[in-house]
Design a protein around this motif. Structure first.
Motif, PDB file in Angstrom:
ATOM      1  N   PRO A  27       4.509  53.546  46.925  1.00  0.00           N
ATOM      2  CA  PRO A  27       3.644  53.337  45.889  1.00  0.00           C
ATOM      3  C   PRO A  27       4.252  52.979  44.466  1.00  0.00           C
ATOM      4  O   PRO A  27       3.651  52.475  43.736  1.00  0.00           O
ATOM      5  CB  PRO A  27       3.002  54.443  46.052  1.00  0.00           C
ATOM      6  CG  PRO A  27       4.127  55.691  46.515  1.00  0.00           C
ATOM      7  CD  PRO A  27       4.721  54.530  47.405  1.00  0.00           C
ATOM      8  N   ARG A  28       5.564  53.259  44.289  1.00  0.00           N
ATOM      9  CA  ARG A  28       6.001  53.090  42.992  1.00  0.00           C
ATOM     10  C   ARG A  28       7.257  52.270  42.980  1.00  0.00           C
ATOM     11  O   ARG A  28       7.825  51.927  44.123  1.00  0.00           O
ATOM     12  CB  ARG A  28       6.614  54.615  42.393  1.00  0.00           C
ATOM     13  CG  ARG A  28       5.394  55.185  41.983  1.00  0.00           C
ATOM     14  CD  ARG A  28       5.860  56.513  41.478  1.00  0.00           C
ATOM     15  NE  ARG A  28       6.668  57.115  42.348  1.00  0.00           N
ATOM     16  CZ  ARG A  28       6.645  58.513  42.934  1.00  0.00           C
ATOM     17  NH1 ARG A  28       5.795  59.398  42.151  1.00  0.00           N
ATOM     18  NH2 ARG A  28       7.597  59.034  43.910  1.00  0.00           N
ATOM     19  N   ASN A  29       7.712  51.696  42.101  1.00  0.00           N
ATOM     20  CA  ASN A  29       8.775  50.728  41.879  1.00  0.00           C
ATOM     21  C   ASN A  29      10.315  51.609  42.183  1.00  0.00           C
ATOM     22  O   ASN A  29      11.154  51.318  42.839  1.00  0.00           O
ATOM     23  CB  ASN A  29       9.113  50.199  40.569  1.00  0.00           C
ATOM     24  CG  ASN A  29       8.117  49.152  40.648  1.00  0.00           C
ATOM     25  OD1 ASN A  29       7.518  48.302  41.411  1.00  0.00           O
ATOM     26  ND2 ASN A  29       7.596  48.756  39.414  1.00  0.00           N
ATOM     27  N   THR A  30      10.118  52.885  41.759  1.00  0.00           N
ATOM     28  CA  THR A  30      11.417  53.645  42.072  1.00  0.00           C
ATOM     29  C   THR A  30      11.558  53.873  43.661  1.00  0.00           C
ATOM     30  O   THR A  30      12.734  54.188  44.039  1.00  0.00           O
ATOM     31  CB  THR A  30      11.253  55.019  41.174  1.00  0.00           C
ATOM     32  OG1 THR A  30      10.135  55.606  41.593  1.00  0.00           O
ATOM     33  CG2 THR A  30      11.459  54.741  39.911  1.00  0.00           C
ATOM     34  N   ARG A  32      10.962  52.023  45.990  1.00  0.00           N
ATOM     35  CA  ARG A  32      11.354  50.648  46.305  1.00  0.00           C
ATOM     36  C   ARG A  32      12.820  50.425  46.246  1.00  0.00           C
ATOM     37  O   ARG A  32      13.594  50.139  47.001  1.00  0.00           O
ATOM     38  CB  ARG A  32      10.585  49.403  45.610  1.00  0.00           C
ATOM     39  CG  ARG A  32       9.165  49.447  46.330  1.00  0.00           C
ATOM     40  CD  ARG A  32       8.353  48.125  45.689  1.00  0.00           C
ATOM     41  NE  ARG A  32       7.216  48.174  46.081  1.00  0.00           N
ATOM     42  CZ  ARG A  32       5.939  48.327  45.781  1.00  0.00           C
ATOM     43  NH1 ARG A  32       6.069  49.072  44.386  1.00  0.00           N
ATOM     44  NH2 ARG A  32       5.084  48.354  46.241  1.00  0.00           N
ATOM     45  N   VAL A  33      13.414  50.871  44.869  1.00  0.00           N
ATOM     46  CA  VAL A  33      14.532  50.806  44.661  1.00  0.00           C
ATOM     47  C   VAL A  33      15.507  51.800  45.279  1.00  0.00           C
ATOM     48  O   VAL A  33      16.580  51.460  45.995  1.00  0.00           O
ATOM     49  CB  VAL A  33      15.060  51.289  43.247  1.00  0.00           C
ATOM     50  CG1 VAL A  33      16.442  51.342  42.827  1.00  0.00           C
ATOM     51  CG2 VAL A  33      14.427  50.018  42.245  1.00  0.00           C
ATOM     52  N   LEU A  34      14.864  52.945  45.586  1.00  0.00           N
ATOM     53  CA  LEU A  34      15.593  53.941  46.539  1.00  0.00           C
ATOM     54  C   LEU A  34      15.705  53.319  47.852  1.00  0.00           C
ATOM     55  O   LEU A  34      16.636  53.829  48.498  1.00  0.00           O
ATOM     56  CB  LEU A  34      15.143  55.246  46.448  1.00  0.00           C
ATOM     57  CG  LEU A  34      15.379  56.094  45.107  1.00  0.00           C
ATOM     58  CD1 LEU A  34      14.432  57.417  44.933  1.00  0.00           C
ATOM     59  CD2 LEU A  34      16.635  56.332  44.726  1.00  0.00           C
ATOM     60  N   ALA A  35      14.868  52.900  48.527  1.00  0.00           N
ATOM     61  CA  ALA A  35      14.682  52.590  49.840  1.00  0.00           C
ATOM     62  C   ALA A  35      15.545  51.240  49.897  1.00  0.00           C
ATOM     63  O   ALA A  35      16.402  51.115  50.918  1.00  0.00           O
ATOM     64  CB  ALA A  35      13.328  51.870  50.139  1.00  0.00           C
ATOM     65  N   VAL A  36      15.828  50.313  49.039  1.00  0.00           N
ATOM     66  CA  VAL A  36      16.815  49.282  49.109  1.00  0.00           C
ATOM     67  C   VAL A  36      18.412  49.845  48.977  1.00  0.00           C
ATOM     68  O   VAL A  36      19.196  49.671  49.883  1.00  0.00           O
ATOM     69  CB  VAL A  36      16.779  48.260  47.830  1.00  0.00           C
ATOM     70  CG1 VAL A  36      17.935  47.333  47.783  1.00  0.00           C
ATOM     71  CG2 VAL A  36      15.513  47.454  48.020  1.00  0.00           C
ATOM     72  N   ASN A  37      18.449  51.131  48.269  1.00  0.00           N
ATOM     73  CA  ASN A  37      19.601  51.589  48.214  1.00  0.00           C
ATOM     74  C   ASN A  37      20.173  52.434  49.740  1.00  0.00           C
ATOM     75  O   ASN A  37      21.046  52.273  50.244  1.00  0.00           O
ATOM     76  CB  ASN A  37      19.699  52.809  47.082  1.00  0.00           C
ATOM     77  CG  ASN A  37      20.869  53.449  46.848  1.00  0.00           C
ATOM     78  OD1 ASN A  37      22.164  53.030  47.356  1.00  0.00           O
ATOM     79  ND2 ASN A  37      21.223  54.591  46.273  1.00  0.00           N
TER      80      ASN A  37
END
Length: 93
Positions: A27-30, A32-37
């Motif tokens: 739901p949030r961009n954060t 997404r960033v954590l998922a990529v990490n």
């Protein structure tokens, strides 16, 4: 021992799939960033397990390089997300 390592690879692959789904859906961009990490970290673990299974020491070097690339990618993505947030805040004011 070999079967145990293959089971770990299967579990890590499933976790990678869930992280990719969170990256797409999140739901949030954060999120997404954590998922990529997390995908990068799990990828490192997968390569390390494969290095153990196949007894190939050069894969440890690949893990180190991939870790550095993953770190830089997360930093760049974080800066982009923060820039977009600042732009939206300025636009709303």
């Amino acid at each position: 021992m070999n079967n145990f390592l293959w089971a770990i690879l299967l579990i890590l692959s499933l976790l990678t799939l869930f992280c990719i789904l969170r990256c797409v859906k999140g739901p949030r961009n954060t999120d997404r960033v954590l998922a990529v990490n997390m995908v990068g970290s799990i990828g490192n673990a997968i390569i390390a397990v494969l290095a153990t299974i196949y007894k190939q020491n050069f894969l440890a070097d690949i893990v180190i390089i991939y870790t550095m690339l993953s770190f830089v990618a997360v930093i760049v993505m974080s800066r982009i997300v923060r820039g977009v947030q600042k732009e939206q805040e300025a636009k709303n004011d």
